[in-house]
Design a protein around this motif. Structure first.
Motif, PDB file in Angstrom:
ATOM      1  N   SER A 135     -31.652  36.774  43.959  1.00 61.22           N
ATOM      2  CA  SER A 135     -30.720  38.029  43.299  1.00 61.22           C
ATOM      3  C   SER A 135     -30.850  39.221  44.639  1.00 61.22           C
ATOM      4  O   SER A 135     -31.851  39.142  45.514  1.00 61.22           O
ATOM      5  CB  SER A 135     -31.245  38.609  42.104  1.00 61.22           C
ATOM      6  N   GLN A 151     -27.778  34.133  41.492  1.00 64.21           N
ATOM      7  CA  GLN A 151     -27.817  32.978  41.640  1.00 64.21           C
ATOM      8  C   GLN A 151     -27.911  32.249  40.334  1.00 64.21           C
ATOM      9  O   GLN A 151     -28.808  32.287  39.599  1.00 64.21           O
ATOM     10  CB  GLN A 151     -29.077  32.052  42.705  1.00 64.21           C
ATOM     11  N   VAL A 179     -27.029  35.592  48.449  1.00 60.82           N
ATOM     12  CA  VAL A 179     -28.219  34.736  47.412  1.00 60.82           C
ATOM     13  C   VAL A 179     -28.299  33.493  47.879  1.00 60.82           C
ATOM     14  O   VAL A 179     -27.452  32.704  48.197  1.00 60.82           O
ATOM     15  CB  VAL A 179     -27.959  35.154  45.773  1.00 60.82           C
TER      16      VAL A 179
END
Length: 201
Positions: free
Chosen positions: A140, A103, A134
């Motif tokens: 992540s 992200q 995400v």
């Protein structure tokens, strides 16, 4: 699209009117709303420069390419997507590794729904965890991906220009999913190059 310099092509159009195919280069999509004059073909007719506005067939094909490229650009403004650094050969001409998503901005929710290959390589996510997402809770994520050298004959390798580019289908929020290029770099690129070497032996 960003303007590009004219590219010289020695293409002779016969008097009979038989079509001649000529590659058409165009620059990166401009996603800021700016517009340019229509694309032109610059030709030499008996030593005189003649400019001809290009007719789009099918109509709107350049607008479609532009929209697709800008949609992909918007996805990469929200998330980073890459092939991981650790790869293992699991079968002749086949390797497994990871695809990673991170992200980039708070509040972004993005899902990689599919990974596909190209003319040279087949690719897909491993196991049942096909989609990875995400969000603020999980900024992540990664999942397994399997890549195989599906075709590596000299003709395909010579003619195909996107050998080390796979495709990911990504949905940001509730928007429609977008296909984005997933370029193999670093360890992933070296691994795929090794696969091609094995395939050619």
């Amino acid at each position: 699209f960003e303007p590009v310099e004219p590219e010289a092509r020695d293409a002779v159009v016969p008097a009979s009117g038989r079509p001649v195919a000529v590659p058409l280069p165009f620059g990166t999509a401009r996603c800021d709303g700016a517009t340019e004059a229509p694309a032109e073909l610059v030709t030499d007719v008996d030593g005189e420069e003649v400019r001809v506005e290009l007719e789009e067939v099918p109509v709107g094909i350049l607008a479609g390419l532009h929209d697709a490229e800008c949609a992909a650009t918007a996805v990469f403004e929200d998330v980073d997507i890459r092939l991981g650094d650790h790869w293992e050969q699991t079968a002749p001409r086949t390797v497994s590794g990871d695809i990673e998503v991170v992200q980039r901005s708070p509040g972004v929710t993005a899902t990689v729904e599919e990974v596909t290959g190209n003319v040279i390589f087949s690719a897909g996510t491993a196991g049942d965890d096909a989609a990875l997402q995400v969000s603020d809770d999980v900024p992540s994520a990664s999942t397994g991906v399997v890549i195989s050298a599906a075709r590596c004959d000299p003709h395909a390798l010579t003619e195909y220009k996107r050998t080390f580019i796979l495709t990911a289908l990504v949905r940001v929020g509730d928007a429609e999913p977008v296909r984005v290029d997933l370029a193999a770099e670093g360890a992933a690129r070296r691994t795929l190059e090794d696969l091609l070497t094995q395939c050619l032996e």
